[in-house]
Design a protein around this motif. Structure first.
Motif, mmCIF file in Angstrom:
data_model
loop_
_atom_site.group_PDB
_atom_site.id
_atom_site.type_symbol
_atom_site.label_atom_id
_atom_site.label_comp_id
_atom_site.label_asym_id
_atom_site.label_seq_id
_atom_site.Cartn_x
_atom_site.Cartn_y
_atom_site.Cartn_z
ATOM 1 N N SER A 156 13.319 -52.524 22.891
ATOM 2 C CA SER A 156 12.964 -51.825 21.660
ATOM 3 C C SER A 156 14.249 -51.431 20.941
ATOM 4 O O SER A 156 15.123 -50.825 21.541
ATOM 5 C CB SER A 156 12.137 -50.569 21.952
ATOM 6 O OG SER A 156 11.971 -49.818 20.767
ATOM 7 N N TYR B 6 12.849 -46.342 19.237
ATOM 8 C CA TYR B 6 11.611 -45.808 19.802
ATOM 9 C C TYR B 6 10.859 -44.919 18.814
ATOM 10 O O TYR B 6 9.658 -44.765 18.909
ATOM 11 C CB TYR B 6 11.912 -45.028 21.090
ATOM 12 C CG TYR B 6 12.394 -45.935 22.201
ATOM 13 C CD1 TYR B 6 11.477 -46.590 23.030
ATOM 14 C CD2 TYR B 6 13.751 -46.188 22.399
ATOM 15 C CE1 TYR B 6 11.908 -47.448 24.034
ATOM 16 C CE2 TYR B 6 14.189 -47.049 23.396
ATOM 17 C CZ TYR B 6 13.265 -47.676 24.207
ATOM 18 O OH TYR B 6 13.680 -48.526 25.194
ATOM 19 N N GLY C 152 7.768 -47.573 15.903
ATOM 20 C CA GLY C 152 8.492 -47.580 17.172
ATOM 21 C C GLY C 152 7.584 -47.127 18.301
ATOM 22 O O GLY C 152 7.813 -47.439 19.458
ATOM 23 N N ALA D 190 7.151 -49.867 24.697
ATOM 24 C CA ALA D 190 7.417 -50.816 23.622
ATOM 25 C C ALA D 190 6.110 -51.497 23.227
ATOM 26 O O ALA D 190 5.694 -52.484 23.830
ATOM 27 C CB ALA D 190 8.444 -51.848 24.078
ATOM 28 N N VAL E 5 6.554 -53.759 18.283
ATOM 29 C CA VAL E 5 8.010 -53.715 18.424
ATOM 30 C C VAL E 5 8.538 -55.097 18.813
ATOM 31 O O VAL E 5 9.543 -55.568 18.281
ATOM 32 C CB VAL E 5 8.422 -52.640 19.458
ATOM 33 C CG1 VAL E 5 9.896 -52.754 19.807
ATOM 34 C CG2 VAL E 5 8.117 -51.248 18.918
#
Lengths: 390, 270
Positions: free
Chosen positions: B120, B123, B131, B219, B223
């Motif tokens: 990722s 985040y 995120g 993730a 993402v």
């Protein structure tokens, strides 16, 4: 216990020991659940359902264990809990908060074991949860206090740094000031001498004023010398290495270097270093400390009385105590105690002095990692007790 | 060599090309033990602990220096230099996926392929970017870490960490595989979860495999798709295995996906 006593004990109702396992599981005083390796809930006990406020059907096969945690807890579980379970087959005492159906938090400690199938593939995760509501409050309190203590320590550290800097600045200011003043004052003295030689004074009071001018000039020079001495001594001490000093010989040497008091009875020195014969300290510092204390003891002796001065050592806890005791005039500590070690503070104006000695003694002792205790009685004498590290 | 000690580097396997494995947040090189051995017959397998994790030199963890992921990328470059490695396959999990990206941008000659496992670039949600997390969520993670490190007095950690020759000392503690200094972990968590490496992505020229789990709490799928769009030379493989650590929960799938990426011809023949 005699054998007969045994027979008299009441017969235990064995039905009480035959726990119903289903009931034990469902109503145990802790939460139980089982999940698939991905966290999907397959079984929960009644206790856990009660904590959460969900019906069994709402959770089984529909939600994951992770979804019962707060978002932060979920992140932690994925990054830390899951890898550990897969690597070592169990996790213990991990602190999380469950989210109930109404959104309230239940602080829990989570233990889990991973069961694998015959091929070694992850099969099921058994989870036990303990309600730690009260313990969490207490832990939060500990964390808060810890954070506070850390903040205070940080504040103290920065204040300390600031003080050390200010101290160094002051030292260097004093040194520069005394250095820069010395030359013009010497010039002034030379010029005045020349002026005195060439000028003619008609006023009869002039001679007196010239004398006062000389006196004032000498005082000014004395003060400047005092300042320079203070800074230089401290610098020397900072550079001089600490070493073992034989106190008997060293003190005798200092006594020999003391100026003799003219017209006064000779002083009697008693030295007793039997308890601690050597001291670990920088020589110049110790020399200055002893010289100042002993010369003070002579200077402030009772007029007409034989000065008796005792210098001793002893152990006190883990410190060495070096004491200098006299039978001199004494100081009113109730009145002056707080100013005793201040620079240029003087308590007996009729005796010549610069007000540097005790200030210097105190700073040198502090620099050596020690402290001073003073006791005194007016008309009886004074005792300085120097507590120094071993 | 200092660098190899600092990052607790272990080298196994034989082959012309080296494969370097970098662990994610919360654990250490142990994380690769179900995957890395599968490549030892064809690659020099290099495992390392990021400074601050595992058996790395904890004293080298200077929070000011390690306040961005770049410092970790520099460390990895130090290791590649020390071992004189070029054209490596750099495998990074989670936060280390982004560290691998930074390494590839800095010295492209040292990295032939990137394998990004559960990566990722950021985040936190942002305007036009998902995120997966709000700042409050991340703060909650920091709180959870605080609660879990309560019992770790500063006094006992050095004892555990400072005796690699006495593993029983650390075995006495629960959850010992991923033990680390709590203060460092807290700092590294902040660096990891507050970092934003989206702007670095267009600079990557190295062919990259994005290994994404269909369900990853850290993730989300969006993402992985974002990364695929912004990494010019990338392919996205979605593993049907849920979870953030496919290399632990589905090692075979992970190995196959990496093999397919590295040697498609060879796999096709089999």
């Amino acid at each position: 216990m005699k054998e007969g006593d045994f027979m008299k004990m009441p017969v235990l109702d064995l039905r009480l020991t035959e726990e119903n396992l289903d009931d034990l599981y469902d109503n145990a005083p802790c939460g139980y659940c089982s999940c698939l390796p991905d966290g999907t809930l397959v079984k929960l006990n009644h206790t856990l359902l009660q904590w959460l406020g969900y019906q069994r059907e709402e959770l089984v096969a529909r939600q994951c264990l992770q979804q019962l945690l707060t978002v932060g807890g979920r992140l932690h579980f994925e990054m830390h809990g899951v890898p550990l379970l897969l690597l070592q087959g169990h996790i213990r005492e991990i602190s999380y908060s469950l989210r109930t159906k109404t959104g309230a938090a239940v602080p829990v400690l989570l233990n889990a074991v991973l069961l694998r199938d015959a091929n070694g593939n992850p099969l099921v995760v058994r989870v036990t949860l303990f309600d730690i509501t009260d313990r969490r409050k207490y832990e939060q309190e500990l964390l808060r206090t810890k954070a506070e203590a850390e903040a205070q320590r940080e504040q103290l550290r920065s204040q300390n740094e600031e003080l050390i800097r200010i101290n160094a600045d002051l030292d260097s200011f004093v040194y520069t000031a005394s250095h820069d003043l010395r030359q013009p004052v010497h010039n002034l003295a030379g010029l005045f001498q020349e002026f005195e030689r060439s000028a003619t004074f008609h006023d009869p009071a002039s001679a007196n004023m010239v004398g006062m001018f000389h006196e004032a000039l000498q005082q000014l020079l004395g003060t400047i010398d005092g300042l320079t001495e203070v800074v230089q001594q401290q610098r020397e001490l900072a550079q001089a290495p600490a070493e073992a000093v034989e106190l008997q010989a060293f003190t005798e040497e200092v006594i020999r270097s003391l100026p003799a008091a003219v017209g006064e009875p000779e002083a009697v020195f008693t030295l007793d270093f039997g308890a601690v014969p050597t001291l670990h300290m920088a020589r110049p510092g110790l020399q200055s400390v002893l010289y100042n204390l002993l010369s003070n003891a002579l200077k402030y002796a009772q007029p007409g009385q034989e000065p008796r001065i005792a210098v001793r050592t002893a152990y006190h806890d883990d410190m060495v105590v070096l004491s200098v005791q006299d039978n001199g005039r004494g100081i009113d500590l109730g009145r002056h105690g707080g100013e005793l070690f201040q620079l240029f503070r003087r308590f007996h104006p009729d005796v010549a002095g610069s007000g540097v000695g005790l200030y210097l003694v105190n700073r040198l002792v502090h620099l050596a990692g020690g402290r001073i205790e003073t006791s005194s009685e007016v008309g009886q004498g004074t005792t300085f007790r120097l507590f120094l590290p071993k | 060599m200092e660098v190899l000690k600092r990052n607790n580097v272990t080298v196994t396997g034989t082959g012309q090309q080296a494969m370097v494995f970098m662990h994610g947040f919360g654990c250490n090189q142990h994380m690769w033990r179900l995957v890395a051995p599968a490549f030892e017959d064809r690659y020099r397998v290099v495992l390392l602990d990021l400074v601050g994790a595992g058996k790395s030199d904890l004293a080298a963890y200077n929070p000011a220096r390690y306040s961005t992921l770049d410092a970790h990328a520099e460390d990895v470059l130090d290791v590649l230099q020390a071992l004189d490695l070029h054209d490596t396959v750099l495998v990074g999990h989670s936060v280390s996926a982004m560290i691998a990206v930074l390494v590839a941008i800095r010295e492209p000659a040292r990295v032939a392929r990137l394998v990004l496992v559960a990566p990722s670039p950021r985040y936190l949600n942002d305007a036009g970017y998902t995120g997966g997390f709000e700042l409050a969520d991340i703060e909650e993670l920091f709180d959870t870490m605080d609660n879990n490190y309560l019992g770790w007095s500063a006094g006992i950690t050095p004892v555990i960490m400072g005796h690699p020759e006495r593993p029983e000392l650390s075995e006495e503690l629960n959850n010992s595989f991923c033990n680390t200094d709590p203060t460092i972990a807290q700092h590294f968590a902040r660096v990891t979860f507050l970092s934003d490496n989206r702007a670095d992505l267009p600079h990557v020229r190295t062919p990259a495999l994005i290994l994404q789990s269909a369900q990853d709490a850290l993730a989300p799928l969006a993402v992985g798709q974002y990364l695929h769009q912004h990494l010019a030379n990338s392919q996205l493989t979605v593993l049907n295995n849920p979870g953030h650590c496919p290399h632990l929960s589905a090692p075979q799938q992970t190995i196959s996906a990496i093999n397919l990426f590295l040697e498609p011809a060879r796999i096709a023949q089999v």
